[in-house]
Design an enzyme around this catalytic site. Structure first.
Site, PDB file in Angstrom:
ATOM      1  N   CYS A   1     -12.036  -9.781  12.735  1.00  0.00           N
ATOM      2  CA  CYS A   1     -11.448  -8.575  11.845  1.00  0.00           C
ATOM      3  C   CYS A   1     -10.660  -9.549  11.232  1.00  0.00           C
ATOM      4  CB  CYS A   1     -10.806  -7.856  11.899  1.00  0.00           C
ATOM      5  SG  CYS A   1     -10.543  -7.192  11.134  1.00  0.00           S
TER       6      CYS A   1
ATOM      7  N   HIS B   1     -14.973  -4.028  14.980  1.00  0.00           N
ATOM      8  CA  HIS B   1     -13.333  -4.208  16.124  1.00  0.00           C
ATOM      9  C   HIS B   1     -14.209  -4.041  17.330  1.00  0.00           C
ATOM     10  CE1 HIS B   1      -9.750  -5.134  13.747  1.00  0.00           C
ATOM     11  NE2 HIS B   1      -9.915  -4.180  13.565  1.00  0.00           N
TER      12      HIS B   1
ATOM     13  N   GLU C   1     -13.922  -4.667  20.201  1.00  0.00           N
ATOM     14  CA  GLU C   1     -12.903  -3.843  21.488  1.00  0.00           C
ATOM     15  C   GLU C   1     -12.927  -2.821  20.907  1.00  0.00           C
ATOM     16  OE1 GLU C   1     -12.046  -5.953  18.517  1.00  0.00           O
ATOM     17  OE2 GLU C   1      -9.800  -4.575  18.214  1.00  0.00           O
TER      18      GLU C   1
END
Lengths: 200, 251
Positions: A82, A182, A184
């Site tokens: 990001c 993202h 994650e």
């Protein structure tokens, strides 16, 4: 032997908890890097990022580890996530004009789109130029959470579409990888991406 | 564009509770266990709101939040009792991706929205608006529909956008926990009045309620709580149903 991933901790804006957790889930060993001496012992680098381009660069530059980090990023496999990808650019235009790390020939600009901004939610990626980080992930969805986009023409790995607007969602240049989304926060697909990163 | 389906946990630590009409609380389980369950059902996000922190003026219970964050590989929004940039910072460090503001911003210091947005980015700042319907206007409430603010919902929505909020969570005091459908008119009004995403909560009782809300008001996301806690619906069922109605949702 497990790879040691150096996760760069810069200032209050670094959201490192969830990235650390996801890399561990993928089988990697994470070392959170706050001082330059710690950089030597890591195999790869992850640049996280939450916040504004301006604040991120300000924090990084005022940090004692800046010069060493820049050198390390030029040689070790590095993944920017990001804002961590965006600051690899030449220039950013969030809260004024700010110089980035200037490793990717790009500018970071507000998303001009006829839809709600910030762009938040799961979306697809369309592979433009395949690489090992994205292997097996062509048909997966990833979570996006951003108001700015990287404008680049030379190192595009994937494009994505939001509200009819196409934007760069991943880049790749030599040892540098960046994703606008993202991993994650993207369920199993994101863990797979970190596994790919560990295997690079 | 995929409409996000979000699981909302109203927490009175250490339990997820279900306020009925924002009053009377029922214990539904632990945040950790429910967050995990909804993640596995395919929730796009989880929101965790400590519904008593502001009211009792006590510290945020960070432990429970961190444990919950550890179960999730999807975005995690956290709110309740947030009063400072330091609170934001602590929450991000234990695994929150978005911080949800209400009482402090609306009753005391709206400037916190600006400060947080500049430091952490707009996308990380969510403002929760609890709307109560009066004859000709909607009023912002706080503390789970207990305390009036005198502020007009429509004006406040525009103000928080102006101040840098990245998202609005719209809750309706009148329909919350009743499972009798959303306030679709208010939802449409707010969605059309701001450029930032609006997530609508309060009112899902059956699949059709969710479909009607999405088709009529076009929110960016729908937050559901009661129907999940009571096992009336699963996130997977909601998504499958919406797909058959031609509404785009994530996998």
């Amino acid at each position: 032997m497990s790879q040691v991933i150096g996760l760069i901790n810069y200032g209050i804006a670094g959201n490192i908890h969830s990235i650390k957790k996801a890399i561990k889930e993928a089988g990697g060993v994470v070392k959170v890097i706050s001082v330059k001496e710690e950089l030597k012992s890591v195999d790869k680098i992850v640049l996280p990022g939450v916040g504004s381009f301006k604040d991120a660069m300000h924090e990084l530059k005022s940090d004692d580890l800046f010069d060493e980090l820049k050198k390390a990023i030029e040689t070790k496999p590095t993944l920017g996530i990001c804002l961590g990808m965006q600051i690899l650019s030449t220039l950013g235009f969030e809260y004024g004009k700010t110089e980035g790390l200037n490793l990717i020939d790009a500018e970071v600009k507000p998303m001009l789109v006829d839809a709600k901004v910030p762009h938040m939610g799961f979306g697809n990626i369309q592979i433009v130029k395949s690489n090992k980080l994205l292997e097996g992930l062509e048909n997966e969805e990833f979570y996006f959470m951003h108001s700015y986009e990287m404008v680049n023409y030379t190192d595009i790995a994937t494009l994505s579409n939001y509200g009819g607007h196409q934007f760069v969602s991943a880049i790749h240049k030599n040892n540098l990888y960046g994703v606008q989304f993202h991993p994650e926060k993207s369920r199993e697909a994101g863990i797979k991406l970190f596994k790919n990163f560990l295997e690079l | 564009m995929r409409t996000r389906i979000i699981a909302k946990l109203d927490v009175k630590p250490p339990y997820v509770v279900k306020p009925v009409h924002f009053e009377g609380l029922r214990k539904m389980g632990s945040p950790v266990e429910l967050a995990k369950k909804y993640y596995e059902q395919g929730a796009d996000e989880v929101m965790y709101i400590d519904i008593v922190a502001s009211l009792y003026q006590r510290e945020i219970v960070f432990d429970e939040i961190e444990k919950t964050a550890n179960e999730l590989f999807i975005p995690f929004g956290v709110g309740g009792g947030v009063r400072s940039v330091e609170d934001f910072s602590k929450l991000f460090h234990i695994g929150a991706d978005k911080v949800i503001l209400n009482t402090y911003a609306v009753q005391e210091n709206p400037e916190l929205i600006n400060q947080a947005a500049q430091i952490f980015g707009n996308q990380a700042v969510v403002v929760n608006i609890e709307a109560k319907k009066w004859d000709t206007w909607y009023e912002c409430y706080t503390d789970c529909g207990r305390i009036r603010s005198g502020k007009n919902v429509l004006q406040w929505a525009k103000e928080v956008e102006e101040r840098g909020a990245g998202e609005i969570l719209l809750q309706c005091v009148d329909s919350d926990g009743r499972q009798r459908g959303f306030d679709v008119e208010l939802s449409k009004l707010i969605v059309e009045s701001v450029k930032i995403p609006v997530v609508v909560s309060s009112g899902a009782g059956k699949l059709e309620d969710i479909k009607e809300l999405i088709q009529y008001a076009k929110p960016s996301g729908v937050a559901v709580a009661s129907v999940l806690h009571y096992d009336k619906l699963t996130i997977r069922e909601i998504k499958e149903y919406l797909r058959t109605c031609g509404i785009e949702v994530s996998k």
